[in-house]
Design a protein around this motif. Structure first.
Motif: not given
Length: 223
Positions: A183, A189-190, A193-194, A197
């Protein structure tokens, strides 16, 4: 005097390492006389080591002769991880805003390979795991943030060793780290979020560990 000071430091570091690596379990007693016997020394350097460990919160008790290893509970573990997530979120956001994602990804790739080489050594693997996350925090060069991170990183290691979970195999953890590296490299852009998680999987494993331990403590007749 100097030799006592040096020996006190050695004893301090040994007890702290044993606490972090769970050779001294939470909420168990540490006796001054036993520690002195283990190190073939008088109680004076032991008292100094214990005093320092009490000041740092690794030991708790009313006196230095009979102290306990600080306990671990789910609430305290959540508190540590909440602070951890705030720090890592900020560090990754700052790295991203500077356009330094690939520079950090390169550093993390080295740490990830180190982790992969330690999969058969659980404690060394956990230390390398936390080392991976330390690189994220230290990359941005914020001295105060690094100081805060280092003040909790030993507790993160202790919690991680305490809460080792059969569903969190080393290869899975390395794979999750690889997703963070990817990422960063791809300016995804996530990215946060990665990271979230990954952190949620850590927390789930920790919660399973506490649930399992609570189940083992529950009297058989009450089930």
């Amino acid at each position: 005097m100097g030799s006592d000071v040096n020996l006190s430091t050695i004893i301090y570091e040994k007890i702290k390492k044993d606490i972090i690596e769970m050779r001294r379990e939470p909420d168990t007693y540490l006796l001054e006389r036993q520690v002195a016997a283990e190190h073939s020394t008088s109680r004076t350097p032991v008292r100094e080591a214990i005093k320092r460990l009490m000041q740092e919160g690794w030991l708790v008790g009313e006196d230095r002769c009979r102290t306990k290893i600080s306990d671990l509970n789910l609430t305290a573990c959540h508190d540590v991880f909440n602070v951890r997530m705030m720090i890592e979120h900020y560090a990754l956001t700052e790295t991203f805003s500077r356009g330094e994602g690939r520079a950090l990804a390169g550093k993390l790739d080295v740490e990830m390979k180190k982790m992969a080489s330690l999969e058969d050594d659980p404690i060394a693997f956990v230390r390398a795991d936390v080392g991976f996350h330390s690189v994220i925090v230290e990359h941005i060069g914020n001295a105060l943030l690094t100081k805060i991170w280092r003040s909790i990183s030993d507790e993160i290691i202790r919690i991680s060793i305490f809460a080792m979970d059969e569903q969190r195999q080393p290869e899975k953890i390395v794979l999750e780290h690889a997703k963070i590296v990817d990422a960063l490299w791809n300016h995804a852009p996530d990215l946060l979020t990665t990271l979230d998680n990954h952190m949620n999987h850590i927390l789930e494993g920790m919660e399973r560990c506490f649930e399992r331990q609570d189940g083992e403590k529950e009297p058989a007749g009450s089930r």
